[in-house]
Design a protein around this motif. Sequence first.
Motif, PDB file in Angstrom:
ATOM      1  N   ALA A 124      52.963  49.714  40.484  1.00  0.00           N
ATOM      2  CA  ALA A 124      53.142  49.038  41.765  1.00  0.00           C
ATOM      3  C   ALA A 124      52.026  48.034  42.019  1.00  0.00           C
ATOM      4  CB  ALA A 124      53.182  50.069  42.898  1.00  0.00           C
ATOM      5  N   SER A 125      50.849  48.290  41.439  1.00  0.00           N
ATOM      6  CA  SER A 125      49.703  47.402  41.622  1.00  0.00           C
ATOM      7  C   SER A 125      49.269  46.846  40.273  1.00  0.00           C
ATOM      8  CB  SER A 125      48.531  48.162  42.272  1.00  0.00           C
ATOM      9  OG  SER A 125      47.355  47.371  42.255  1.00  0.00           O
ATOM     10  N   PRO A 126      49.617  45.580  39.969  1.00  0.00           N
ATOM     11  CA  PRO A 126      49.164  44.989  38.703  1.00  0.00           C
ATOM     12  C   PRO A 126      47.646  44.971  38.575  1.00  0.00           C
ATOM     13  CG  PRO A 126      50.922  43.673  39.663  1.00  0.00           C
ATOM     14  CD  PRO A 126      50.531  44.688  40.695  1.00  0.00           C
ATOM     15  N   ASP A 127      46.942  44.756  39.683  1.00  0.00           N
ATOM     16  CA  ASP A 127      45.475  44.729  39.612  1.00  0.00           C
ATOM     17  C   ASP A 127      44.924  46.086  39.184  1.00  0.00           C
ATOM     18  OD1 ASP A 127      45.340  42.090  40.337  1.00  0.00           O
ATOM     19  OD2 ASP A 127      45.099  42.505  42.481  1.00  0.00           O
ATOM     20  N   LEU A 128      45.491  47.154  39.722  1.00  0.00           N
ATOM     21  CA  LEU A 128      45.044  48.498  39.336  1.00  0.00           C
ATOM     22  C   LEU A 128      45.370  48.764  37.875  1.00  0.00           C
ATOM     23  CD1 LEU A 128      43.782  51.145  40.376  1.00  0.00           C
ATOM     24  CD2 LEU A 128      46.102  51.922  40.926  1.00  0.00           C
ATOM     25  N   TRP A 129      46.511  48.268  37.405  1.00  0.00           N
ATOM     26  CA  TRP A 129      46.923  48.461  36.017  1.00  0.00           C
ATOM     27  C   TRP A 129      45.966  47.779  35.054  1.00  0.00           C
ATOM     28  CZ3 TRP A 129      49.986  51.379  33.214  1.00  0.00           C
ATOM     29  CH2 TRP A 129      50.372  50.955  31.946  1.00  0.00           C
ATOM     30  N   ARG A 130      45.384  46.658  35.460  1.00  0.00           N
ATOM     31  CA  ARG A 130      44.517  45.895  34.567  1.00  0.00           C
ATOM     32  C   ARG A 130      43.084  46.417  34.515  1.00  0.00           C
ATOM     33  NH1 ARG A 130      47.999  41.465  36.119  1.00  0.00           N
ATOM     34  NH2 ARG A 130      46.949  41.296  38.119  1.00  0.00           N
ATOM     35  N   ARG A 131      42.767  47.394  35.338  1.00  0.00           N
ATOM     36  CA  ARG A 131      41.407  47.933  35.344  1.00  0.00           C
ATOM     37  C   ARG A 131      41.333  49.210  34.508  1.00  0.00           C
ATOM     38  NH1 ARG A 131      41.652  46.898  41.116  1.00  0.00           N
ATOM     39  NH2 ARG A 131      41.711  49.133  41.522  1.00  0.00           N
ATOM     40  N   GLU A 132      40.136  49.493  34.015  1.00  0.00           N
ATOM     41  CA  GLU A 132      39.962  50.747  33.284  1.00  0.00           C
ATOM     42  C   GLU A 132      40.192  51.914  34.229  1.00  0.00           C
ATOM     43  OE1 GLU A 132      35.314  51.891  33.312  1.00  0.00           O
ATOM     44  OE2 GLU A 132      35.772  50.042  32.223  1.00  0.00           O
ATOM     45  N   SER A 133      40.764  52.974  33.712  1.00  0.00           N
ATOM     46  CA  SER A 133      41.044  54.144  34.538  1.00  0.00           C
ATOM     47  C   SER A 133      39.760  54.899  34.839  1.00  0.00           C
ATOM     48  CB  SER A 133      42.050  55.068  33.839  1.00  0.00           C
ATOM     49  OG  SER A 133      41.606  55.390  32.539  1.00  0.00           O
TER      50      SER A 133
END
Length: 348
Positions: A124-133
């Motif tokens: 739902a959040s591309p920005d969250l997807w692009r960050r390291e977990s």
Amino acid sequence: MNRRGGRLFPIPFPRTPRPTPEQREEQQQSQAPDASTSNPDNVLYQPSPKDISDVTLILEKTGNLPPEVVGIILDYAEYWACTIASADYRNLPSGHLAIRGSHPTENQFLLRTEPIGLSNWSPASPDLWRRESTPRLLDPEAEAESEYPRATLEALADGPVPPFEHPVRKVVFDIFSRDQGWSDERESHGTYNHSYTWFDAGLELFDPTIKCPDDCPDRQNPNYDERSIPTCAIRPLWPVSVRSEPDVPARYHHDLLASPEHCIQRNKLAARPFHHHHVEWRATDDIDPQSTAAEALENAGRGRATGNGEFVRNLKLGDIITVWGRARFRSWSNNIERVQVKVYWAVQ
């Protein structure tokens, strides 16, 4: 993520006046790349799971072939489903991303692939997807319950799901990069010896024990419900998470030198032009890490234990592959134009 021309997550890159070196480095580390995935020029056609299912039925009915034989034919033809993930840094002001040794960002998360086989899942959040977990410690006692049931994952597949526990057949990495272009090790110039900039393959999965916070961007999505798997449920398996003290948050442990099991590729030493490295890991690979063949892999810049096929053979439905860029020691720089990962998995 690429679903044969599906959704893209574009990121705008504003054109700004030429920055100072300090501003350029800060800009490189803070700007996310276009981590959406698109169909690159070298990919002509990739079958969908439904395409493969249709071909399977045709072979079974018109060829009067048993399913086992059809599976062998499709494997031999490498007629597999494929997902593509890429990160492109050529729109950055410098034209590439620079990861510098002895800096806080000397270990940098670059991209993650679509969860294997879950073509109906999207963040739902591309920005969250692009960050390291977030680094997370795994409770050994809860390990058996730290993965979603297969039925839950299968519900997120768009079309047929692989009947195998380990469906991945091949992972292909295409990396365009170089080091800083100079080194005191003159006798090793143009080789992979004494190279301290490289790329590692990591691994993640969805963990049902991770509770999504109320302010998670996924929860703000109007389509989110309690049956959804949120992006923040991703648990990193490698790099491993560690904790130095009981009350200190977990952090990633990054090895000083390249991991023999995870090193995709090192950069050529002191090579100024950007170089394209094409690396394939296959489930059928069977190179003993102690063999002369493994030594040849190491001389070609790969991890000597990446040729035994275990990483690919152990991948399961819903697993996520990550790519990390590394640089070690002062004055070393891993300069990256783009990185692409293609994951091929069998449906039949």
